[in-house]
Design an enzyme around this catalytic site. Structure first.
Site, PDB file in Angstrom:
ATOM      1  N   ASP A  82      22.894  44.887  27.721  1.00  0.00           N
ATOM      2  CA  ASP A  82      24.293  44.853  28.127  1.00  0.00           C
ATOM      3  C   ASP A  82      24.397  44.859  29.646  1.00  0.00           C
ATOM      4  OD1 ASP A  82      27.009  44.769  28.020  1.00  0.00           O
ATOM      5  OD2 ASP A  82      27.302  46.821  27.324  1.00  0.00           O
ATOM      6  N   LYS A  83      25.591  44.521  30.093  1.00  0.00           N
ATOM      7  CA  LYS A  83      25.911  44.515  31.523  1.00  0.00           C
ATOM      8  C   LYS A  83      27.226  45.260  31.687  1.00  0.00           C
ATOM      9  CE  LYS A  83      28.944  42.448  34.340  1.00  0.00           C
ATOM     10  NZ  LYS A  83      30.390  42.373  34.151  1.00  0.00           N
ATOM     11  N   HIS A  84      27.381  45.951  32.800  1.00  0.00           N
ATOM     12  CA  HIS A  84      28.670  46.610  33.052  1.00  0.00           C
ATOM     13  C   HIS A  84      28.967  46.520  34.541  1.00  0.00           C
ATOM     14  CE1 HIS A  84      31.838  49.175  31.364  1.00  0.00           C
ATOM     15  NE2 HIS A  84      31.904  49.696  32.580  1.00  0.00           N
ATOM     16  N   SER A  85      30.232  46.351  34.853  1.00  0.00           N
ATOM     17  CA  SER A  85      30.640  46.297  36.258  1.00  0.00           C
ATOM     18  C   SER A  85      31.400  47.568  36.598  1.00  0.00           C
ATOM     19  CB  SER A  85      31.540  45.073  36.450  1.00  0.00           C
ATOM     20  OG  SER A  85      32.376  45.250  37.570  1.00  0.00           O
ATOM     21  N   THR A 122      38.071  44.103  31.155  1.00  0.00           N
ATOM     22  CA  THR A 122      37.625  43.052  30.225  1.00  0.00           C
ATOM     23  C   THR A 122      38.466  43.029  28.947  1.00  0.00           C
ATOM     24  OG1 THR A 122      35.406  43.214  31.111  1.00  0.00           O
ATOM     25  CG2 THR A 122      35.591  42.247  28.929  1.00  0.00           C
ATOM     26  N   ARG A 170      42.022  59.457  34.192  1.00  0.00           N
ATOM     27  CA  ARG A 170      41.583  59.240  35.580  1.00  0.00           C
ATOM     28  C   ARG A 170      42.455  58.188  36.245  1.00  0.00           C
ATOM     29  NH1 ARG A 170      35.999  57.293  34.820  1.00  0.00           N
ATOM     30  NH2 ARG A 170      35.989  56.959  37.057  1.00  0.00           N
ATOM     31  N   SER A 185      31.134  57.879  32.848  1.00  0.00           N
ATOM     32  CA  SER A 185      32.008  56.982  32.087  1.00  0.00           C
ATOM     33  C   SER A 185      31.226  55.750  31.624  1.00  0.00           C
ATOM     34  CB  SER A 185      33.195  56.578  32.974  1.00  0.00           C
ATOM     35  OG  SER A 185      33.871  55.482  32.428  1.00  0.00           O
ATOM     36  N   LYS A 189      29.329  55.170  27.432  1.00  0.00           N
ATOM     37  CA  LYS A 189      29.594  54.021  26.550  1.00  0.00           C
ATOM     38  C   LYS A 189      28.312  53.270  26.260  1.00  0.00           C
ATOM     39  CE  LYS A 189      32.788  52.180  29.369  1.00  0.00           C
ATOM     40  NZ  LYS A 189      33.661  52.994  30.184  1.00  0.00           N
ATOM     41  N   LYS A 190      27.510  53.104  27.300  1.00  0.00           N
ATOM     42  CA  LYS A 190      26.310  52.273  27.155  1.00  0.00           C
ATOM     43  C   LYS A 190      25.261  52.973  26.286  1.00  0.00           C
ATOM     44  CE  LYS A 190      28.580  49.574  28.925  1.00  0.00           C
ATOM     45  NZ  LYS A 190      28.974  48.263  28.419  1.00  0.00           N
TER      46      LYS A 190
HETATM   47  N1  URA Z   1      33.963  51.195  34.567  1.00  0.00           N
HETATM   48  C1  URA Z   1      33.921  52.218  33.683  1.00  0.00           C
HETATM   49  O1  URA Z   1      33.606  52.030  32.505  1.00  0.00           O
HETATM   50  N2  URA Z   1      34.218  53.432  34.113  1.00  0.00           N
HETATM   51  C2  URA Z   1      34.550  53.699  35.383  1.00  0.00           C
HETATM   52  O2  URA Z   1      34.789  54.836  35.692  1.00  0.00           O
HETATM   53  C3  URA Z   1      34.612  52.640  36.307  1.00  0.00           C
HETATM   54  C4  URA Z   1      34.308  51.379  35.870  1.00  0.00           C
END
Ligand code: URA
Length: 423
Positions: A82-85, A122, A170, A185, A189-190
């Site tokens: 996976d990728k996350h920004s 997303t 937040r 955060s 999830k990851k």
């Molecule tokens: N993406 C996330 O999932 N959480 C954050 O706090 C910032 C970006």
């Protein structure tokens, strides 16, 4: 819980350090509703101001990841990636990269988020596709992963519910740009996704939560360290977010641009960012061939969306008007400020300030010129797609964001740094 919530809050308010059990107790109370919204918001504010060290951040990550089901893909072939920004303006890379990786034989169980502040999310983008559901349950997600190779879903009550609650709070309380809170955060999830490899896109610049390179490096290192301790292979790229990625900013407009990229017709910076994160020599030719678009259509259909709508999305629709912003002099575009353009899209209704706010799928900004482009007086710099809300604010933001000067600005590399396991 032996310690009461008010005492727990006072501990961090007064600069104390939490034991892992105290953090677990707080996260449990958030998820089962024993912590009021006020208490959860106060906890976030104290953690934001006082900070959490690596041990506390790791404990928070674990507690949030295990607040719901830990997905497992036993019986399916991997690798699961996976990728996350960390969040930016015009960042639609996930929409392109998930099907591209699936086309390359990887499985991508992507759990994404909604827009935070001026940055896009997303899920908000995907929900601009009529019928697309981001709240599918784990059994259906498994079938999509098996049949299609990728899904993009939200945090539900099943997966990392603590993050869903805290993320929204937040956003409402000004506690987003915190290294430990962002680390927990993202990684919660990851980790719950059951992946072995994560590529992180840490955005740096005016439109990012980390405006300078030192802060972005600190965030990248935090995520790589905590992820590695949790047995995840994590690599982080730090990429430019001083100007928006691509030309389109706004939900449906960004899906349109992602579709263009999947058909091999995307803007250069979006394609370059996607390929840098893909980390696979075959990805460029595959993206240019347009083969990943069919995979995206299948993913959209599996999530309940209408793939036939993809070719219509982002075209001017009923109730949307377009206003042009023109250059008042000739020269070069010196700045195309991501924060300003993000704020414009937000004012138009593309983002939300409260979790319960609806976003408008069709509003946003399309940039006709990017940093460094030559500009003639009177030429169109940007088009603002609006639905009548806060047009003056949005126009002022776009005009201030697009600065024309005499000389071209110096080049800014798209990938500013790479942080990997060798730290
Ligand atoms: N993406 C996330 O999932 N959480 C954050 O706090 C910032 C970006």
């Amino acid at each position: 819980m032996t310690t009461s919530l008010p005492v727990l809050l006072e501990h961090k308010r007064d600069g104390g350090r939490y034991a892992a059990e105290e953090i677990e107790a707080f996260v449990r109370a958030v998820v089962d509703g024993r912590a009021s919204r006020a208490q959860a918001a106060a906890w976030l504010a104290f953690a934001y101001v006082r900070g959490l060290d690596d041990g506390e951040t790791a404990a928070l990550t674990r507690a949030m990841a295990t607040s719901g089901r830990m997905l497992s893909w036993e019986g399916l072939d991997g690798p699961f990636v996976d990728k996350h920004s960390t969040g930016g303006v015009g960042d639609k890379v996930s929409l392109v990269l998930a099907p591209l990786w699936a086309e390359l034989g990887r499985r991508v169980p992507m759990v994404s988020g909604r827009g935070l502040g001026h940055t896009g999310g997303t899920l908000d983008k995907l929900e601009a596709i009529p019928g697309y559901r981001c709240d599918l349950e784990p059994g259906r997600l498994r079938r999509i992963l098996e049949d299609v190779g990728c899904f993009v879903n939200g945090q539900t009550d099943a997966v990392a519910p603590a993050d869903r609650i805290l993320y929204a709070l937040r956003n409402e309380t000004g506690t987003v740009p915190s290294i430990p809170l962002i680390t927990a955060s993202i990684l919660s999830k990851k980790l719950a996704e059951g992946i072995s490899d994560l590529v992180l896109d840490v955005k740096v610049g005016s439109g990012a939560f980390m405006p300078d390179l030192d802060a972005a490096r600190a965030l990248a290192r935090s995520i790589v360290r905590v992820g590695r301790d949790a047995k995840l292979r994590v690599r982080a790229l730090i990429t430019d977010m001083d100007q928006p990625l691509g030309q389109a900013v706004g939900n449906a407009l960004e899906v349109r641009e992602a579709v263009d990229a999947l058909k091999g017709e995307g803007p250069d910076d979006l394609v370059a960012c996607t390929l840098a994160l893909a980390g696979d020599d075959r990805a460029g030719a595959l993206l240019a061939s347009g083969a990943a678009f069919e995979r995206f259509r299948r993913m959209v259909a599996a999530h309940g969306g209408d793939p036939e709508s993809l070719d219509r999305l982002g075209r001017t629709t009923d109730g949307i008007a377009v206003v042009e912003v023109r250059a008042d002099r000739s020269g070069f575009l010196q700045r195309c400020d991501a924060l300003g353009v993000g704020r414009a899209a937000f004012a138009l209704g593309a983002g939300r300030s409260r979790a319960s706010d609806a976003v408008h799928p069709d509003v946003g900004v399309v940039l006709e010129r990017k940093r460094g482009d030559p500009v003639a007086a009177g030429e169109v710099l940007a088009r603002v797609h609006h639905a009548g809300r806060e047009l003056d604010t949005a126009l002022a933001c776009v005009r201030a964001a697009c600065v024309v000067g005499d000389a071209p600005p110096g080049p800014v590399p798209l990938v500013r740094d790479v942080v990997d396991l060798a730290i």
